[in-house]
Design a protein around this motif. Structure first.
Motif, PDB file in Angstrom:
ATOM      1  N   VAL A 154       0.824  -1.203   0.000  1.00 55.51           N
ATOM      2  CA  VAL A 154       0.000   0.000   0.000  1.00 55.51           C
ATOM      3  C   VAL A 154       0.864   1.261   0.000  1.00 55.51           C
ATOM      4  CG1 VAL A 154      -1.737   1.325   1.273  1.00 55.51           C
ATOM      5  CG2 VAL A 154      -1.875  -1.179   1.191  1.00 55.51           C
ATOM      6  N   PHE A 155       1.872   1.292   0.865  1.00 55.95           N
ATOM      7  CA  PHE A 155       2.611   2.528   1.090  1.00 55.95           C
ATOM      8  C   PHE A 155       3.843   2.695   0.199  1.00 55.95           C
ATOM      9  CE2 PHE A 155       0.046   2.547   4.878  1.00 55.95           C
ATOM     10  CZ  PHE A 155      -0.147   3.893   5.135  1.00 55.95           C
ATOM     11  N   GLN A 156       4.442   1.608  -0.255  1.00 51.70           N
ATOM     12  CA  GLN A 156       5.655   1.764  -1.058  1.00 51.70           C
ATOM     13  C   GLN A 156       5.431   2.582  -2.327  1.00 51.70           C
ATOM     14  OE1 GLN A 156       8.389  -1.542  -1.079  1.00 51.70           O
ATOM     15  NE2 GLN A 156       8.873  -1.211  -3.236  1.00 51.70           N
ATOM     16  N   PRO A 157       4.328   2.379  -3.072  1.00 49.59           N
ATOM     17  CA  PRO A 157       4.106   3.243  -4.242  1.00 49.59           C
ATOM     18  C   PRO A 157       4.001   4.722  -3.870  1.00 49.59           C
ATOM     19  CG  PRO A 157       2.695   1.306  -4.348  1.00 49.59           C
ATOM     20  CD  PRO A 157       3.313   1.316  -2.984  1.00 49.59           C
ATOM     21  N   VAL A 166       9.193  12.507   3.939  1.00 41.78           N
ATOM     22  CA  VAL A 166       9.199  11.040   3.896  1.00 41.78           C
ATOM     23  C   VAL A 166       9.201  10.576   2.440  1.00 41.78           C
ATOM     24  CG1 VAL A 166       7.968   8.935   4.536  1.00 41.78           C
ATOM     25  CG2 VAL A 166       7.972  10.905   6.085  1.00 41.78           C
ATOM     26  N   THR A 167      10.187   9.781   2.099  1.00 43.86           N
ATOM     27  CA  THR A 167      10.283   9.157   0.782  1.00 43.86           C
ATOM     28  C   THR A 167      10.604   7.681   0.981  1.00 43.86           C
ATOM     29  OG1 THR A 167      12.663   9.571   0.586  1.00 43.86           O
ATOM     30  CG2 THR A 167      11.182  11.316  -0.209  1.00 43.86           C
ATOM     31  N   TYR A 168      10.741   6.970  -0.116  1.00 43.67           N
ATOM     32  CA  TYR A 168      11.086   5.542   0.000  1.00 43.67           C
ATOM     33  C   TYR A 168      12.439   5.367   0.691  1.00 43.67           C
ATOM     34  CZ  TYR A 168      12.495   0.831  -1.242  1.00 43.67           C
ATOM     35  OH  TYR A 168      12.938  -0.467  -1.187  1.00 43.67           O
ATOM     36  N   GLU A 169      13.411   6.198   0.329  1.00 42.46           N
ATOM     37  CA  GLU A 169      14.749   6.087   0.928  1.00 42.46           C
ATOM     38  C   GLU A 169      14.734   6.485   2.402  1.00 42.46           C
ATOM     39  OE1 GLU A 169      14.948   5.516  -3.066  1.00 42.46           O
ATOM     40  OE2 GLU A 169      14.139   7.332  -2.136  1.00 42.46           O
ATOM     41  N   PHE A 170      13.872   7.409   2.760  1.00 42.42           N
ATOM     42  CA  PHE A 170      13.694   7.776   4.168  1.00 42.42           C
ATOM     43  C   PHE A 170      13.366   6.537   4.988  1.00 42.42           C
ATOM     44  CE2 PHE A 170      11.008   8.813   7.750  1.00 42.42           C
ATOM     45  CZ  PHE A 170      11.454  10.027   8.258  1.00 42.42           C
ATOM     46  N   MET A 171      12.416   5.731   4.486  1.00 45.65           N
ATOM     47  CA  MET A 171      11.990   4.544   5.217  1.00 45.65           C
ATOM     48  C   MET A 171      13.011   3.418   5.134  1.00 45.65           C
ATOM     49  SD  MET A 171       9.250   5.413   6.676  1.00 45.65           S
ATOM     50  CE  MET A 171       8.886   3.788   7.332  1.00 45.65           C
ATOM     51  N   GLN A 193       7.598   5.877  -3.100  1.00 46.51           N
ATOM     52  CA  GLN A 193       8.374   5.974  -4.331  1.00 46.51           C
ATOM     53  C   GLN A 193       7.947   7.178  -5.161  1.00 46.51           C
ATOM     54  OE1 GLN A 193       7.749   1.982  -5.864  1.00 46.51           O
ATOM     55  NE2 GLN A 193       9.783   1.331  -5.199  1.00 46.51           N
ATOM     56  N   ALA A 194       6.639   7.469  -5.164  1.00 45.54           N
ATOM     57  CA  ALA A 194       6.154   8.667  -5.856  1.00 45.54           C
ATOM     58  C   ALA A 194       6.719   9.926  -5.203  1.00 45.54           C
ATOM     59  CB  ALA A 194       4.630   8.699  -5.841  1.00 45.54           C
ATOM     60  N   ALA A 195       6.830   9.910  -3.869  1.00 49.45           N
ATOM     61  CA  ALA A 195       7.418  11.051  -3.157  1.00 49.45           C
ATOM     62  C   ALA A 195       8.885  11.224  -3.531  1.00 49.45           C
ATOM     63  CB  ALA A 195       7.270  10.849  -1.652  1.00 49.45           C
ATOM     64  N   THR A 196       9.598  10.104  -3.703  1.00 53.81           N
ATOM     65  CA  THR A 196      10.995  10.170  -4.152  1.00 53.81           C
ATOM     66  C   THR A 196      11.089  10.860  -5.510  1.00 53.81           C
ATOM     67  OG1 THR A 196      11.701   8.181  -2.942  1.00 53.81           O
ATOM     68  CG2 THR A 196      12.989   8.781  -4.867  1.00 53.81           C
ATOM     69  N   LEU A 197      10.209  10.467  -6.429  1.00 55.16           N
ATOM     70  CA  LEU A 197      10.217  11.057  -7.775  1.00 55.16           C
ATOM     71  C   LEU A 197       9.834  12.534  -7.734  1.00 55.16           C
ATOM     72  CD1 LEU A 197       8.610   8.128  -9.811  1.00 55.16           C
ATOM     73  CD2 LEU A 197      11.024   8.779  -9.711  1.00 55.16           C
ATOM     74  N   ASP A 198       8.893  12.898  -6.879  1.00 55.37           N
ATOM     75  CA  ASP A 198       8.519  14.305  -6.729  1.00 55.37           C
ATOM     76  C   ASP A 198       9.712  15.139  -6.257  1.00 55.37           C
ATOM     77  OD1 ASP A 198       5.929  13.795  -7.502  1.00 55.37           O
ATOM     78  OD2 ASP A 198       5.098  13.774  -5.467  1.00 55.37           O
ATOM     79  N   ASN A 199      10.432  14.615  -5.271  1.00 59.42           N
ATOM     80  CA  ASN A 199      11.607  15.336  -4.758  1.00 59.42           C
ATOM     81  C   ASN A 199      12.689  15.454  -5.814  1.00 59.42           C
ATOM     82  OD1 ASN A 199      10.321  15.572  -2.314  1.00 59.42           O
ATOM     83  ND2 ASN A 199      11.993  14.719  -1.107  1.00 59.42           N
TER      84      ASN A 199
END
Length: 238
Positions: free
Chosen positions: A62-65, A88-93, A68-74
């Protein structure tokens, strides 16, 4: 689908894709990249793991997409020279919170390997350092065990949740810069990963060190008690 497209063209959304993005993706992104939503997500990761279910896979579906979208936004904002939108991004977690794997167990295995008196715990700790550096920790979650072990339940929950709060607070306050969206595999070791995903920002590396020490302090009294119990059992067997 032609009919569906025609219907959406008569609305403010124009397309079905924009409808999904505005109605579902945007609210979920706000939830999944906020402090409360992130803490709740990680709480359920630990809860699933504690009963033997791969929590990161279940919750991540549920949350990984979203992350990952937050990573791309950044990344897009960074390349455009704009302010980075997400903390919070994928790499953050994957690389700031889960050092050593779910439960942030890297500090735990070092304590087990070098401070334990029990031969069993010391052996499991040393066996777990190698995979733990690459954020793989089944050797300790099933071998110690942490799963179904009430004594280790509290630190298993508290360690990653404390890492979320510390990391989020440090970034939100401006002490550490937001991650610029550089994607990295979840197996990248601590320190190296911090230097990479922070684009050379040493503060990100130092933040990883702070969370490593903090999680170690959380785990220490609990693993010390478990070690004492196992050591007494070994001495009694001898």
């Amino acid at each position: 689908w032609t009919i569906v497209r025609f219907i959406f063209m008569q609305t403010d959304y124009v397309t079905f894709n924009d409808f999904i993005r505005l109605v579902l993706q945007v609210p979920l992104t706000k939830l999944g990249t906020g402090l409360v939503g992130t803490v709740l997500a990680e709480f359920f990761v630990q809860l699933f793991w504690f009963v033997g279910i791969h929590g990161a896979n279940v919750v991540g579906s549920v949350f990984q997409p979203i992350w990952q979208a937050a990573t791309l936004d950044n990344l897009a904002a960074y390349q455009a020279g704009q302010a980075l939108p997400h903390i919070v991004t994928y790499e953050f977690m994957a690389l700031m919170v889960r050092n050593g794997g779910s439960g942030a167990t890297l500090s735990l295995v070092f304590i087990m390997a070098f401070l334990a008196k029990s031969d069993q715990i010391k052996y499991i700790g040393r066996l777990s350092i190698g995979p733990g550096i690459f954020n793989i920790n089944e050797t300790v979650t099933f071998g110690l065990p942490i799963i179904m072990n009430p004594m280790m339940m509290i630190p298993f929950f508290l360690a990653p949740l404390s890492s979320i709060v510390i990391t989020y607070t440090a970034i939100a306050s401006g002490i550490v810069g937001r991650l610029p969206g550089l994607a990295a595999p979840w197996t990248m070791p601590i320190i190296l990963s911090g230097f990479y995903i922070g684009n050379g920002d040493v503060r990100v590396v130092l933040l990883q060190v702070v969370t490593f020490v903090t999680t170690g302090l959380i785990y220490f009294p609990f693993i010390a008690a478990w070690d004492k119990k196992k050591y007494a059992e070994e001495q009694g067997a001898e």
